[in-house]
Design an enzyme around this catalytic site. Sequence first.
Site, mmCIF file in Angstrom:
data_model
loop_
_atom_site.group_PDB
_atom_site.id
_atom_site.type_symbol
_atom_site.label_atom_id
_atom_site.label_comp_id
_atom_site.label_asym_id
_atom_site.label_seq_id
_atom_site.Cartn_x
_atom_site.Cartn_y
_atom_site.Cartn_z
ATOM 1 N N SER A 64 39.675 20.587 38.905
ATOM 2 C CA SER A 64 41.047 20.393 38.016
ATOM 3 C C SER A 64 40.818 20.154 36.998
ATOM 4 O O SER A 64 41.462 21.144 36.238
ATOM 5 C CB SER A 64 40.320 18.236 38.485
ATOM 6 O OG SER A 64 40.588 18.094 39.684
ATOM 7 N N GLU A 123 56.572 29.237 41.337
ATOM 8 C CA GLU A 123 54.994 30.284 42.172
ATOM 9 C C GLU A 123 54.926 30.899 43.413
ATOM 10 O O GLU A 123 56.108 30.840 44.190
ATOM 11 C CB GLU A 123 54.011 29.636 41.795
ATOM 12 C CG GLU A 123 53.293 29.132 40.709
ATOM 13 C CD GLU A 123 52.180 28.499 40.205
ATOM 14 O OE1 GLU A 123 51.915 28.056 41.430
ATOM 15 O OE2 GLU A 123 52.165 27.723 39.080
ATOM 16 N N HIS A 146 42.295 33.803 45.455
ATOM 17 C CA HIS A 146 43.087 34.281 45.127
ATOM 18 C C HIS A 146 43.290 35.561 44.401
ATOM 19 O O HIS A 146 42.272 36.331 44.426
ATOM 20 C CB HIS A 146 43.396 33.122 43.305
ATOM 21 C CG HIS A 146 44.024 33.536 42.849
ATOM 22 N ND1 HIS A 146 44.936 34.219 42.179
ATOM 23 C CD2 HIS A 146 44.777 31.809 42.441
ATOM 24 C CE1 HIS A 146 46.182 33.526 41.624
ATOM 25 N NE2 HIS A 146 46.120 33.256 41.707
ATOM 26 N N ARG A 167 49.657 33.664 49.006
ATOM 27 C CA ARG A 167 48.385 34.136 48.653
ATOM 28 C C ARG A 167 47.114 35.030 49.472
ATOM 29 O O ARG A 167 47.046 36.165 49.074
ATOM 30 C CB ARG A 167 47.349 33.367 47.846
ATOM 31 C CG ARG A 167 48.103 32.592 46.130
ATOM 32 C CD ARG A 167 47.136 32.146 45.539
ATOM 33 N NE ARG A 167 48.052 31.411 44.309
ATOM 34 C CZ ARG A 167 47.459 29.629 43.940
ATOM 35 N NH1 ARG A 167 46.574 29.114 44.436
ATOM 36 N NH2 ARG A 167 48.150 29.578 43.248
ATOM 37 N N HIS A 226 38.507 30.640 46.326
ATOM 38 C CA HIS A 226 39.761 30.370 45.110
ATOM 39 C C HIS A 226 39.694 29.097 45.555
ATOM 40 O O HIS A 226 39.452 27.167 44.629
ATOM 41 C CB HIS A 226 40.911 30.138 44.949
ATOM 42 C CG HIS A 226 41.707 29.954 43.762
ATOM 43 N ND1 HIS A 226 41.417 30.053 42.368
ATOM 44 C CD2 HIS A 226 42.769 28.924 44.156
ATOM 45 C CE1 HIS A 226 42.360 29.412 41.901
ATOM 46 N NE2 HIS A 226 43.275 28.970 42.604
ATOM 47 N N ARG A 228 46.859 27.842 51.299
ATOM 48 C CA ARG A 228 46.862 27.175 50.879
ATOM 49 C C ARG A 228 48.927 27.143 49.993
ATOM 50 O O ARG A 228 48.611 28.590 49.549
ATOM 51 C CB ARG A 228 46.277 25.808 49.370
ATOM 52 C CG ARG A 228 46.384 24.727 48.499
ATOM 53 C CD ARG A 228 45.799 25.128 47.516
ATOM 54 N NE ARG A 228 45.725 25.765 46.770
ATOM 55 C CZ ARG A 228 45.493 25.624 45.634
ATOM 56 N NH1 ARG A 228 45.500 24.910 44.805
ATOM 57 N NH2 ARG A 228 45.217 26.207 44.922
HETATM 58 C C1 LIG Z 1 40.921 28.854 37.723
HETATM 59 C C2 LIG Z 1 41.594 27.234 38.972
HETATM 60 C C3 LIG Z 1 42.984 27.423 38.587
HETATM 61 C C4 LIG Z 1 43.327 26.362 39.835
HETATM 62 N N1 LIG Z 1 44.683 26.402 39.290
HETATM 63 C C5 LIG Z 1 45.657 25.779 40.425
HETATM 64 C C6 LIG Z 1 46.427 25.121 39.553
HETATM 65 O O1 LIG Z 1 47.551 25.389 38.869
HETATM 66 N N2 LIG Z 1 47.274 23.730 40.539
HETATM 67 C C7 LIG Z 1 46.179 23.165 41.911
HETATM 68 O O2 LIG Z 1 47.068 22.241 42.770
HETATM 69 N N3 LIG Z 1 45.500 23.523 41.746
HETATM 70 C C8 LIG Z 1 44.809 24.291 41.652
HETATM 71 N N4 LIG Z 1 43.514 24.942 41.157
HETATM 72 C C9 LIG Z 1 42.563 23.979 42.620
HETATM 73 C C10 LIG Z 1 42.084 22.310 41.810
HETATM 74 O O3 LIG Z 1 41.962 22.428 40.412
HETATM 75 C C11 LIG Z 1 40.885 21.683 42.985
HETATM 76 O O4 LIG Z 1 41.490 22.178 44.128
HETATM 77 C C12 LIG Z 1 41.293 20.056 42.799
HETATM 78 O O5 LIG Z 1 41.418 20.357 40.979
HETATM 79 C C13 LIG Z 1 40.023 19.704 43.428
HETATM 80 O O6 LIG Z 1 40.203 18.478 42.292
HETATM 81 P P1 LIG Z 1 38.843 17.494 43.604
HETATM 82 O O7 LIG Z 1 39.212 15.886 41.878
HETATM 83 O O8 LIG Z 1 38.788 17.246 44.305
HETATM 84 O O9 LIG Z 1 37.541 18.370 42.866
HETATM 85 P P2 LIG Z 1 36.777 18.467 41.217
HETATM 86 O O10 LIG Z 1 37.856 18.598 40.278
HETATM 87 O O11 LIG Z 1 36.222 20.319 41.300
HETATM 88 O O12 LIG Z 1 36.227 17.624 40.741
HETATM 89 C C14 LIG Z 1 35.081 17.539 41.413
HETATM 90 C C15 LIG Z 1 33.381 16.271 40.616
HETATM 91 O O13 LIG Z 1 32.230 16.227 41.719
HETATM 92 C C16 LIG Z 1 30.989 15.959 41.141
HETATM 93 N N5 LIG Z 1 30.040 16.408 41.599
HETATM 94 C C17 LIG Z 1 30.103 17.318 42.974
HETATM 95 N N6 LIG Z 1 29.031 17.241 43.269
HETATM 96 C C18 LIG Z 1 28.375 15.965 42.997
HETATM 97 C C19 LIG Z 1 27.464 15.084 43.415
HETATM 98 N N7 LIG Z 1 26.508 15.498 44.788
HETATM 99 N N8 LIG Z 1 27.080 14.140 42.842
HETATM 100 C C20 LIG Z 1 27.908 13.804 41.593
HETATM 101 N N9 LIG Z 1 28.411 14.276 41.569
HETATM 102 C C21 LIG Z 1 29.206 15.055 41.901
HETATM 103 C C22 LIG Z 1 31.399 17.681 40.032
HETATM 104 O O14 LIG Z 1 30.820 17.082 38.782
HETATM 105 C C23 LIG Z 1 32.892 16.654 39.602
HETATM 106 O O15 LIG Z 1 33.209 15.878 39.050
HETATM 107 C C24 LIG Z 1 42.421 25.556 40.946
HETATM 108 C C25 LIG Z 1 40.969 25.525 40.837
HETATM 109 C C26 LIG Z 1 40.794 26.677 40.344
HETATM 110 C C27 LIG Z 1 38.926 26.810 39.952
#
Ligand SMILES: Cc1cc2nc3c(=O)[nH]c(=O)nc-3n(C[C@H](O)[C@H](O)[C@H](O)COP(=O)(O)OP(=O)(O)OC[C@H]3O[C@@H](n4cnc5c(N)ncnc54)[C@H](O)[C@@H]3O)c2cc1C
Length: 484
Positions: A41, A112, A228, A267, A324, A359
């Site tokens: 994120s 986009e 990506h 994509r 990605h 996506r």
């Molecule tokens: C470079 C990049 C650019 C992106 N750009 C965009 C964009 O512009 N717009 C968009 O909509 N999406 C974008 N995405 C995708 C988007 O960022 C993610 O899909 C989204 O943020 C996922 O959020 P989340 O909270 O599910 O997981 P994450 O944000 O990945 O958070 C996961 C959390 O879980 C914790 N964790 C994992 N395993 C454990 C465990 N066993 N015990 C305790 N904690 C754990 C990690 O430490 C972390 O804090 C992008 C992704 C990347 C990599």
Amino acid sequence: MARRPLVVIGSGLAGLTCAWASDPQGCILLTAGVLTDGAASMWAQGGIAAALSPDDSTALHAEDTWRAGAFAGDRAVIDRITGVAPEVVRLLVELEVPFDRAPDGSIDLALEGGHSRSRVAHAGDHSGAAVTTAMARAVRAAPHVEVREHHTVTRLLADASGAVCGVEVRRRDGSLEVIETDRVVLATGGMGGLWAHTTNPTTALGQGVALAARVGARTDDLHLVQFHPTALDVAADPMPLLTEALRGAGAKLVSDGARFVDELQPRDVVAAAVWEQLTEGRTVRLDARGINRVATRFPAVAELTAASGLDLTRDLLPVRPALHYSMGGVTVDDTGRSSVPGLWAVGEVSRTGLHGANRLASNSLLEAVVTGRAAAADAITWTGVWRGSVRPADPATVRTRTCTAAPAASRPLPLAQVRETLDSACGVLRDGPTLQAAVDCLEPHVGDDAAYVAWLIARSALAHPLSVGAHRRTDNVLPEGVSA
Ligand SMILES: Cc1cc2nc3c(=O)[nH]c(=O)nc-3n(C[C@H](O)[C@H](O)[C@H](O)COP(=O)(O)OP(=O)(O)OC[C@H]3O[C@@H](n4cnc5c(N)ncnc54)[C@H](O)[C@@H]3O)c2cc1C
């Protein structure tokens, strides 16, 4: 008797939103590092998609999502999530996310790939950090959330009926602790770190999928992962991302000097076109030199390229597709309920049906907020009868730690080997024999979480012989009994 605490795992946007929305009952928020550490994120550059302009509508946003997903998404889920997107952006504004503004004061909207309108709300090109930091600030200030940092969840515990009854946690000093609970929300993010070429944090190893699948939760579409098209092709792990918004602003893809694809297609289409050029021995570069004030508009990208000795305003940037995003994951219903009583999943670890087979750009931050809020609302009111609509898991995919496949299972496969295996078998193009070899290679090691999740992914890809969206089978065999 006092109710056992709600436990949320992960502090990316989905987990933070869920914890924040668990008011007034509250929760314990467990996260592997400090708050937001290891969260994809924080890395999002583009932003969050929402139909906000006068020439746009939530129906058009839904249509674009459905189309980009190769018509494989769940239409009701798509309509529901895109339908609340404008309200989600308004909520983020209330949390003081500093979205860029147009001269008339309205939110500036970027274009986009796959979007028929400019609809991506952004904060420069560091949108994910802006949104996630704002939500983390709200969580830190929330008296109903108990944050426990450096608490990595290593195992979910289930009782004799199969319902969740606790989590096993490894603390910073290596000691283990069990927290008893009947309600767990998984918000552990994606699994891109299981591929050798990825834009994800290298800690994104799909551990949430392993935790859930080991207690029997259903997973689906694990083979549906997005590449990506424009990861900066330099020797860096993970690979720096050149945001899609660059192409939206006019950057062109060139192969040996000539354009070869409409850069604003979804994509999967652009990634496959880039891959074809590369496999034919050509070099593909992104040309962003024509974008007005490119370094000012994309400061994070300018910094990333400069770190590799490249100047965004002057140089052509070498690119290749990199893993990605994961469209599949732990299968959930509208409230985030999985097939296992007491287990919800939100954000990228979940499979909601929003993304189909590919996506649409900038739909995942949106999904993180919507699913995080929905699961919180459900979990704080749930009273013990699990009426989820998700079907049970295929028992063949469930491997508990004590019931491993073969003696070698206790010996983990080195992570580098897992990553190479998925890179070569589950890349942009796949075929049956390579996938079968990957499944055979990984199978003896499913006692290890990374190898187990990689095995589930390869197995899922093998089980889907037809190409759809981001899943491209070069053999493209029809299932038995189906004629062309
Ligand atoms: C470079 C990049 C650019 C992106 N750009 C965009 C964009 O512009 N717009 C968009 O909509 N999406 C974008 N995405 C995708 C988007 O960022 C993610 O899909 C989204 O943020 C996922 O959020 P989340 O909270 O599910 O997981 P994450 O944000 O990945 O958070 C996961 C959390 O879980 C914790 N964790 C994992 N395993 C454990 C465990 N066993 N015990 C305790 N904690 C754990 C990690 O430490 C972390 O804090 C992008 C992704 C990347 C990599």
